[in-house]
Write a protein that holds these residues in place. Sequence first.
Motif, PDB file in Angstrom:
ATOM      1  N   CYS A   1      34.191  13.921 -35.286  1.00  0.00           N
ATOM      2  CA  CYS A   1      34.837  15.445 -35.833  1.00  0.00           C
ATOM      3  C   CYS A   1      35.671  15.526 -36.756  1.00  0.00           C
ATOM      4  O   CYS A   1      35.927  16.166 -37.132  1.00  0.00           O
ATOM      5  CB  CYS A   1      34.829  16.073 -34.406  1.00  0.00           C
ATOM      6  SG  CYS A   1      33.406  15.873 -33.300  1.00  0.00           S
TER       7      CYS A   1
ATOM      8  N   ARG B   1      30.391  21.361 -32.907  1.00  0.00           N
ATOM      9  CA  ARG B   1      30.636  21.642 -33.988  1.00  0.00           C
ATOM     10  C   ARG B   1      31.679  22.550 -34.256  1.00  0.00           C
ATOM     11  O   ARG B   1      32.155  23.220 -35.791  1.00  0.00           O
ATOM     12  CB  ARG B   1      29.445  23.455 -34.459  1.00  0.00           C
ATOM     13  CG  ARG B   1      27.711  22.778 -34.262  1.00  0.00           C
ATOM     14  CD  ARG B   1      26.767  23.466 -34.267  1.00  0.00           C
ATOM     15  NE  ARG B   1      25.246  22.916 -33.774  1.00  0.00           N
ATOM     16  CZ  ARG B   1      24.879  22.766 -35.310  1.00  0.00           C
ATOM     17  NH1 ARG B   1      25.801  23.493 -36.456  1.00  0.00           N
ATOM     18  NH2 ARG B   1      23.751  21.830 -35.913  1.00  0.00           N
TER      19      ARG B   1
ATOM     20  N   ASN C   1      27.088  20.180 -27.703  1.00  0.00           N
ATOM     21  CA  ASN C   1      27.014  20.619 -29.009  1.00  0.00           C
ATOM     22  C   ASN C   1      27.644  21.332 -29.971  1.00  0.00           C
ATOM     23  O   ASN C   1      28.513  21.272 -31.078  1.00  0.00           O
ATOM     24  CB  ASN C   1      25.472  20.643 -29.475  1.00  0.00           C
ATOM     25  CG  ASN C   1      25.316  22.052 -28.879  1.00  0.00           C
ATOM     26  OD1 ASN C   1      25.400  22.839 -28.127  1.00  0.00           O
ATOM     27  ND2 ASN C   1      24.303  22.518 -29.777  1.00  0.00           N
TER      28      ASN C   1
ATOM     29  N   HIS D   1      24.332  15.747 -32.945  1.00  0.00           N
ATOM     30  CA  HIS D   1      25.298  16.703 -31.860  1.00  0.00           C
ATOM     31  C   HIS D   1      25.138  16.840 -30.593  1.00  0.00           C
ATOM     32  O   HIS D   1      26.312  17.616 -30.267  1.00  0.00           O
ATOM     33  CB  HIS D   1      25.076  18.515 -33.104  1.00  0.00           C
ATOM     34  CG  HIS D   1      25.918  18.552 -34.062  1.00  0.00           C
ATOM     35  ND1 HIS D   1      24.676  18.434 -35.452  1.00  0.00           N
ATOM     36  CD2 HIS D   1      26.747  19.437 -34.496  1.00  0.00           C
ATOM     37  CE1 HIS D   1      26.218  18.814 -36.485  1.00  0.00           C
ATOM     38  NE2 HIS D   1      26.770  18.956 -36.266  1.00  0.00           N
TER      39      HIS D   1
END
Length: 358
Positions: A311, A192, A188, A152
Amino acid sequence: MALSLLSSLRLSLPAMEELLKQIQEYKTEIEAFTVSDEKAAEEFRVKWLGTKGLVKSIMGEMKNVPNEKKKEFGQILNEFKQFAEARYEQLKQSTVNGRQATASNIDLSLPGDTIPVGTRHPISLMTNRIISIFQRLGFAVAEGPEIEDDWHNFTALNLPEHHPARDMQDTFYVQQNPDWLLRTHTSNIQIREMQKGKLPIRIICPGRVYRNETVSARSHCFFHQVEGLYIDENVSFADLKQTLYFFAKEMYGSDVRIRFRPSYFPFTEPSAEMDISCMLCKGAGCNVCKKTGWLEILGSGMVHPNVLTNCGIDPNKYTGFAFGMGIERPALLKYGINDIRLFSENDVRFLKQFTSAV
Ligand SMILES: [Zn+2]
């Protein structure tokens, strides 16, 4: 003769009824009796329970009661006596309570005790200011962990292992697990958020970050960042530029000028550093801007297609921009602070100076 005299002293039945009526009246009177202080309670005692009191006097009538009624009447008199005594105890207690209430009465006219109020930390003041500007543009605040895994923090951001750009972001690793580290940026959080797969994304990510750097007046091993991310269909560099221009004007005043310099970040392409005209010398050149007339405030760029792919976002359909800035530097400039270490020394003399700062 003696017998007839005695019987003539005894009460007749109508007289007994009169006596019972009298007791009832006394009871009503006792019940209604109120006292405001101990003196009044004592007056009650003397009137009813004293040696010449009314209870004693009515008890004296007992001798005149016919024998066959003595038991019944005796009970009535006893009850009456107990009633008067209980009422006296009650009245006495009420004066004690009253005295206590008076003693603890609060003087509302006295000035109150001063409760010391803390101040907001200059880093928080600056962070909140930046957030509020982007919130007006529809950016939502997102947060994430400070202890992060390698993927991440680096790999997902197009910084694979052995990438030379990792050297610029040397950080601290968790001994139990070498895959865990203290995040070097708040990017990060962006990863996420992108992984959640809910598009479009328009977020602002404030937080503390870490770097393995020597602590000095200019740099620290931890500092604060605010990063932004906007991903949607048809997001262009023009959107990036206009968003950051709006921010600069809101933050540094409407007469501020901005310039973009080409730069390199692994996670954006193209990338640019944004400078603002020095607010101290208005672009003429001074010590703070190193005679250039410009101050570097943030890095930005269009999100690299590799990052979107990492992602799970289709780079052919979606584009986006990202930017990031440190909090310490603008705070140093705004408040005229000359040493970054002051922010984390918890010196109350320093912190108290921000009581009325905004
Ligand atoms: Zn200047």
